[in-house]
Write an enzyme that holds these catalytic residues in place. Structure first.
Site, short mmCIF file in Angstrom:
data_model
loop_
_atom_site.label_atom_id
_atom_site.label_comp_id
_atom_site.label_asym_id
_atom_site.label_seq_id
_atom_site.Cartn_x
_atom_site.Cartn_y
_atom_site.Cartn_z
N GLY A 1 0.81 -1.20 0.00
CA GLY A 1 0.00 0.00 0.00
C GLY A 1 0.85 1.25 0.00
N CYS A 2 0.29 2.30 0.52
CA CYS A 2 0.94 3.60 0.57
C CYS A 2 2.25 3.51 1.36
CB CYS A 2 0.01 4.61 1.24
SG CYS A 2 0.78 6.18 1.64
#
Length: 181
Positions: A11-12
């Site tokens: 993810g981020c």
């Protein structure tokens, strides 16, 4: 010291970098891009989703202090490995769950843990984490490095990263660098 490396897509990278920087045995964490076709991609290109890269963390760790299995467990516990190309509100192939391995042993350990997590029904849905040989790592722009620590007043940091970090510290207290407790 037994320094090894691994690259995770979970993810981020702003969120997960803050977590891995706190772990005993982790020597360095760099946010960047891996797994795509474009050479020297920029954040803007990555966000458009056309380069094939994932946002990743390139981690160097001391395997005498932190085993690869422990690092894998942290990886799986700090993101959702059952959502394809998505983590929370972040959607696109750049947010896919991925392990970019450097040795056959890392590949085998990752596959074994996924099998164990699946057999134990830890998740309600199948794990979709890709396990891929590491390719060229492109370090993200400087402003992405240490983002959480360098931007304490940012609303995203307060609303998204801080709660995730608190949850991690509570669950993995024994793995946190003592100077951070």
């Amino acid at each position: 010291m037994n320094i090894q490396k691994i690259t995770f897509g979970n993810g981020c990278f702003w969120c997960t970098e803050a977590i891995f920087e706190t772990v005993k045995g982790v020597k360095s964490v760099a946010s960047g891009y891996m797994g795509g076709l474009t050479k020297n991609p920029t954040y803007k290109e990555i966000c458009q989703g056309n380069t094939g890269h994932a946002e990743v963390l390139h981690i160097e760790f001391d395997a005498d202090v932190l085993s690869f299995d422990e690092l894998l467990l942290i990886f799986f516990k700090t993101h959702n490995p059952t959502t394809l190309n998505r983590q929370g509100n972040d959607v696109g192939t750049q947010y896919r769950s991925a392990i970019f391995y450097y040795t056959d042993e890392q590949k085998q350990q990752a596959e074994a843990l996924i099998k164990k997590l699946t057999d134990e029904h830890i998740y309600d849905k199948p794990i979709v984490t890709e396990i891929t040989p590491a390719s060229e790592f492109y370090k993200a722009e400087d402003y992405h490095q240490g983002y959480f620590n360098n931007n304490p007043g940012n609303p995203y940091c307060a609303a998204v990263i801080q709660p995730k970090l608190h949850k991690f510290v509570k669950e993995f207290t024994e793995k946190i660098k003592p100077e951070l407790l």
